[in-house]
Design an enzyme around this catalytic site. Structure first.
Site, PDB file in Angstrom:
ATOM      1  N   HIS A 366       0.824  -1.221   0.000  1.00 35.95           N
ATOM      2  CA  HIS A 366       0.000   0.000   0.000  1.00 35.95           C
ATOM      3  C   HIS A 366       0.842   1.249   0.000  1.00 35.95           C
ATOM      4  CE1 HIS A 366      -2.050  -2.980   2.800  1.00 35.95           C
ATOM      5  NE2 HIS A 366      -2.086  -3.374   1.567  1.00 35.95           N
ATOM      6  N   ARG A 473      -9.862   5.161  -7.643  1.00 36.34           N
ATOM      7  CA  ARG A 473      -9.862   3.918  -6.861  1.00 36.34           C
ATOM      8  C   ARG A 473     -10.251   4.247  -5.415  1.00 36.34           C
ATOM      9  NH1 ARG A 473      -4.864   2.656 -10.273  1.00 36.34           N
ATOM     10  NH2 ARG A 473      -5.184   0.552 -11.088  1.00 36.34           N
ATOM     11  N   ARG A 509     -14.858   4.258  -8.741  1.00 36.31           N
ATOM     12  CA  ARG A 509     -14.996   2.799  -8.706  1.00 36.31           C
ATOM     13  C   ARG A 509     -15.362   2.367  -7.292  1.00 36.31           C
ATOM     14  NH1 ARG A 509     -10.150  -1.096 -10.142  1.00 36.31           N
ATOM     15  NH2 ARG A 509      -9.296  -0.331  -8.183  1.00 36.31           N
ATOM     16  N   GLU A 608     -13.040  -7.158 -16.373  1.00 36.36           N
ATOM     17  CA  GLU A 608     -11.700  -7.587 -15.955  1.00 36.36           C
ATOM     18  C   GLU A 608     -11.672  -9.044 -15.522  1.00 36.36           C
ATOM     19  OE1 GLU A 608     -10.212  -5.295 -12.631  1.00 36.36           O
ATOM     20  OE2 GLU A 608     -12.181  -5.137 -11.697  1.00 36.36           O
ATOM     21  N   ASN A 631      -5.256  -4.886 -16.121  1.00 37.21           N
ATOM     22  CA  ASN A 631      -4.332  -5.502 -15.157  1.00 37.21           C
ATOM     23  C   ASN A 631      -4.863  -6.857 -14.714  1.00 37.21           C
ATOM     24  OD1 ASN A 631      -3.222  -2.981 -15.370  1.00 37.21           O
ATOM     25  ND2 ASN A 631      -3.870  -2.294 -13.346  1.00 37.21           N
ATOM     26  N   ASP A 632      -6.127  -6.873 -14.341  1.00 39.77           N
ATOM     27  CA  ASP A 632      -6.713  -8.142 -13.920  1.00 39.77           C
ATOM     28  C   ASP A 632      -7.087  -9.011 -15.113  1.00 39.77           C
ATOM     29  OD1 ASP A 632      -6.701  -8.369 -11.076  1.00 39.77           O
ATOM     30  OD2 ASP A 632      -8.054  -6.653 -10.992  1.00 39.77           O
ATOM     31  N   ARG A 642      -0.210 -11.004 -11.936  1.00 39.57           N
ATOM     32  CA  ARG A 642       0.265  -9.680 -12.352  1.00 39.57           C
ATOM     33  C   ARG A 642       1.359  -9.143 -11.435  1.00 39.57           C
ATOM     34  NH1 ARG A 642      -5.032  -5.928 -10.817  1.00 39.57           N
ATOM     35  NH2 ARG A 642      -3.640  -4.244 -10.219  1.00 39.57           N
ATOM     36  N   CYS A 679      -8.890   1.362 -18.501  1.00 41.77           N
ATOM     37  CA  CYS A 679      -8.308   2.012 -17.312  1.00 41.77           C
ATOM     38  C   CYS A 679      -7.200   1.184 -16.673  1.00 41.77           C
ATOM     39  CB  CYS A 679      -9.386   2.349 -16.285  1.00 41.77           C
ATOM     40  SG  CYS A 679     -10.178   0.906 -15.580  1.00 41.77           S
TER      41      CYS A 679
HETATM   42  C1  PEP Z   1      -7.279  -3.337 -13.531  1.00 45.34           C
HETATM   43  O1  PEP Z   1      -7.419  -4.448 -13.035  1.00 45.34           O
HETATM   44  O2  PEP Z   1      -6.809  -3.150 -14.664  1.00 45.34           O
HETATM   45  C2  PEP Z   1      -7.656  -2.113 -12.777  1.00 45.34           C
HETATM   46  C3  PEP Z   1      -7.684  -0.945 -13.335  1.00 45.34           C
HETATM   47  O3  PEP Z   1      -7.911  -2.262 -11.457  1.00 45.34           O
HETATM   48  P1  PEP Z   1      -6.789  -2.503 -10.324  1.00 45.34           P
HETATM   49  O4  PEP Z   1      -5.455  -2.313 -10.965  1.00 45.34           O
HETATM   50  O5  PEP Z   1      -7.069  -1.501  -9.271  1.00 45.34           O
HETATM   51  O6  PEP Z   1      -7.065  -3.909  -9.921  1.00 45.34           O
HETATM   52 MG    MG Z   2      -8.653  -4.713 -11.281  1.00 44.27          MG
END
Ligand code: PEP
Ligand code: MG
Length: 754
Positions: A366, A473, A509, A608, A631-632, A642, A679
């Site tokens: 964090h 976020r 979000r 995602e 990302n997910d 990831r 995003c």
């Molecule tokens: C993602 O998963 O791409 C995303 C934007 O959310 P986070 O990175 O917060 O999981």
């Molecule tokens: Mg995500």
């Protein structure tokens, strides 16, 4: 040899007097070894200094041949002296030449001496040298003699770190403790920062070493120990019910150490040898630190860290010093800490912070997320930096390479200043693009948005001229708080964020906590696969109170204006509908109370989780907009964590199968006439952004620092040509050419700035 307790104390007093005498360094050292030999009735006393090149140089001796001084050297690990330095442990032998590590040095004339006692000279866990006594008879040195020599070594260490030894140093070597140091860490946040070190938890400097009244010192120690134990027990009991089980375990072991009899006994023994209470703590702490530096088992290392922390607490109580955690920050402060929580980081004056360096941590921690989001350069896993760095030291943090330079040479500093200038130039160049709309060469407007999460990072919007916030976020507020944010706090934060975007759109979000996004005050269970565990929407649906409160706060914060809510980790449409129902119910409640509802109110789904790709035609009609979380999505499509660079890098996110999946989503959104944004991190990287544009995406949300480079690329882009080329490539392009290679080629042909 001395076995009585009075001996070492007399010696310490003599050493103190010697330190006060106006002597040259060599003379002083010669006198010290004479005093030690005399006091301990040893035939030999020698002092070896560990040089920067790893050699141990004989610096002073009583009893060996004087010609060997500054001539005899041993490598680290070589001979008995090298062994003591390498292991940072005392060594006592009845018959030294018989030891397998014994290395004979004829020039010293040590032939007649059999018994040997050597101790490391330590400061802040670093080995500075070795102190040795030898005798002709084959005697066994007692524990109290080892203790006495260790105590003497503590004083000697202090002398080395304050005295000027430069004149004694053999050319080409260096024992300067304040020499430049490089730490190889891991970059958590890109950029370069030059500044001055500020220790988050500064080490207490002990100045008073020699005790006048041993009994009084023991009393002081016991009082301080009592005080420390009470404060730790208080800490433990106060948060009792809220501390998650794994934290409890850590605290419990910490408390156990605070009450450890062995530790208290070692401290008392050190006082018995003539030290003050604080010097005794320092001596025992030195030993702990030395062991810590050699420890590779992470569990044991943590326990040793606990002891180190406790010793620091104790020192603070004893000296009433060191409690200031950098309140008066220099203008270019670089925080150095073993580890810290995100809230602790935010307590510092951000206008003066340039960077943060941690001994521990991971890029997904964090504190790393927060450091990134407030624009600090951050490096983690810089092993042992805390004990080798002092407040005010010059320091350079390179977030690109993960290197941290403490007390850099002027040359190195100049090189880095050049680098910073270059990147400042680049930033100035991007700043000049701020008011230019992001329109491609062939006239297609592209929407560029920020990813954000704290009020602290919203200012950047003014600098980049982005079109709004594509992803706020909300969980960051929860992660940095020490307790669950109340509805009032949430309304305030969301309201302030809306005010800061100043009429531009912002997408909130809903809570995406759980998994690696740990909320300290919520009980969590250890999970085998946290990324696929009880997190995000699943957790929100299981804890409807949490979701309801957040939805209520958002509806109120909009204050009758527009509101965009984004639902994370939607796995199937029915989940999304459940959230919509909560929003409807909360809306109805507000209407009943006569409060103004957001207008317009839009609810979107995040794409995602791969499962939802097979239900897009059901989900899209229900969604006002969608946003892809690459990302997910990519981690789940490729089954590659990831956060694990070893596997995450193995799969190119824009390789054909992933690009096709993304294209499917874009095409479905177009069919249903729904706005779609990217995003995830992909949007902020030029080649990846090019891939997204080539399949029809026109809304990209990214970290503030990526807006400039991406906008510049867009300004020079012929989008129609790119799309046509990509379509041809995907249908009948050479299978041996990757999407990335193809795009690099396009970029070159179109002379794009990447
Ligand atoms: C993602 O998963 O791409 C995303 C934007 O959310 P986070 O990175 O917060 O999981
Ligand atoms: Mg995500």
């Amino acid at each position: 040899m001395v076995t009585a307790i009075g001996g070492p104390r007399i010696l310490l007093r003599q050493l103190r007097e010697t330190m006060a005498e106006p002597l040259a360094s060599q003379e002083r050292l010669d006198k010290i070894v004479d005093l030690i030999a005399e006091n301990m009735r040893a035939d030999v006393c020698s002092f070896y200094v560990l040089r920067d090149d790893g050699a141990l140089e004989l610096f002073a001796t009583h009893g060996l041949k004087r010609d060997a001084v500054h001539l005899t050297t041993l490598r680290l690990g070589e001979g008995l002296v090298g062994l003591i330095a390498a292991e940072a442990e005392p060594l006592s032998l009845q018959n030294a030449p018989e030891h397998p590590a014994f290395a004979y040095r004829p020039e010293t004339g040590e032939d007649p001496f059999f018994s040997f006692l050597g101790v490391p000279v330590l400061r802040a866990g670093q080995t500075l040298g070795v102190l040795v006594v030898q005798n002709q008879d084959r005697r066994i040195y007692g524990e109290d003699e080892t203790e006495a020599l260790l105590t003497t070594a503590t004083i000697l260490a202090e002398m080395i770190s304050t005295a000027d030894f430069d004149a004694l140093i053999t050319p080409g070597s260096d024992i300067d403790l304040r020499r430049p140091r490089v730490f190889e860490g891991v970059g958590f946040s890109e950029g370069i920062a030059l500044g001055q070190a500020v220790l988050h938890d500064p080490r207490v400097v002990v100045t008073n070493f020699v005790a006048d009244d041993t009994e009084a010192e023991k009393e002081r120690l016991n009082e301080a120990l009592k005080k420390m134990r009470v404060s730790i027990d208080d800490m433990f009991n106060s948060g009792d019910m809220q501390i998650p089980s794994d934290h409890r375990e850590i605290l419990e072991s910490y408390r156990m150490f605070a009450h450890d009899r062995g530790w208290a006994r070692r401290l008392e023994e050190a006082i018995d040898s003539g030290l003050t209470a604080e010097a005794a703590v320092e001596r025992v702490q030195n030993d702990t630190r030395a062991r810590m530096l050699r420890q590779t088992d992470p569990y044991l290392r943590d326990r040793l860290h606990d002891l180190d922390d406790l010793a620091n607490r104790l020192l603070r109580i004893l000296t009433g010093d060191g409690g200031d955690s950098g309140k008066d920050l220099p203008d270019n402060a670089i925080l150095v800490a073993r580890n810290m929580g995100p809230a602790e980081l935010l307590e510092y004056d951000r206008t003066k912070l340039r960077g943060v360096v941690l001994e521990e941590g991971a890029a997904t921690a964090h504190v790393a997320i927060v450091a990134r989001s407030v624009g600090l350069v951050a490096v983690g896993q810089a092993d042992s930096i805390v004990s080798m760095c002092e407040n005010g030291d010059d320091i350079i943090v390179d977030g690109f390479t993960g290197q941290v330079h403490v007390r850099p040479s002027p040359d190195l500093e100049a090189t880095y200043i050049d680098k910073v200038r270059l990147s400042a130039k680049r930033r100035a160049h991007y700043a000049a693009l701020r008011d230019k709309p992001a329109i491609t060469l062939d006239g297609e407007p592209i929407t560029l948005l920020h990813n954000s999460g704290l009020l602290a990072d919203m200012d950047a919007l003014k600098e980049t001229g982005a079109d709004g916030v594509g992803l706020f976020r909300t969980e960051l507020q929860f992660m940095i708080a020490s307790k669950m944010p109340r509805i009032k706090d949430q309304v305030e934060l969301y309201g302030e964020a809306i005010r800061l975007v100043d009429g531009k759109p912002i997408v909130f979000r809903l809570l995406d906590i759980g998994g690696d996004k740990v909320v300290p005050y919520m009980r969590s269970m250890a999970e085998e696969n946290p990324a696929m565990g009880w997190r995000s929407l699943r957790l929100a649906l299981d804890r409807p109170g949490l979701l309801r409160t957040q939805v209520r706060a958002l509806l109120q914060a909009a204050d009758g204006g527009p509101l965009n809510m984004l639902v994370p980790m939607v796995t199937e449409t029915v989940e999304f509908l459940k959230v919509k129902r909560v929003v409807e119910r909360e809306g109805a409640r507000m209407a009943k109370l006569g409060m103004a509802l957001p207008d317009p109110l839009k609810i979107g789904a995040m794409i995602e989780v791969p499962s939802v790709l097979f239900e897009l035609d059901e989900l899209l009609p229900e969604s006002d907009f969608v946003s892809i979380g690459s990302n997910d999505l990519i981690q789940f499509l490729t089954a590659a964590d990831r956060a694990n660079p070893r596997v995450a890098r193995s799969y190119d996110p824009i390789a054909r199968p992933r690009l096709r999946a993304l294209k499917q989503i874009v095409d479905a959104a177009a069919r249903h006439g729904k706005p779609i944004t990217m995003c995830g991190e992909l949007a902020g990287r030029p080649i990846e952004a090019l891939a997204l544009l080539s399949i029809g995406m026109t809304r990209l949300s990214m970290g503030a620092s990526s807006i400039g480079p991406i906008k510049e690329m867009i300004l020079g882009l012929d989008l129609k040509a790119l799309k046509a080329d990509m379509e041809a490539f995907l249908t009948h392009g050479d299978r041996a050419v990757t999407v990335r290679e193809f795009l690099m080629d396009v970029a070159e042909r179109q002379k794009l700035s990447l």
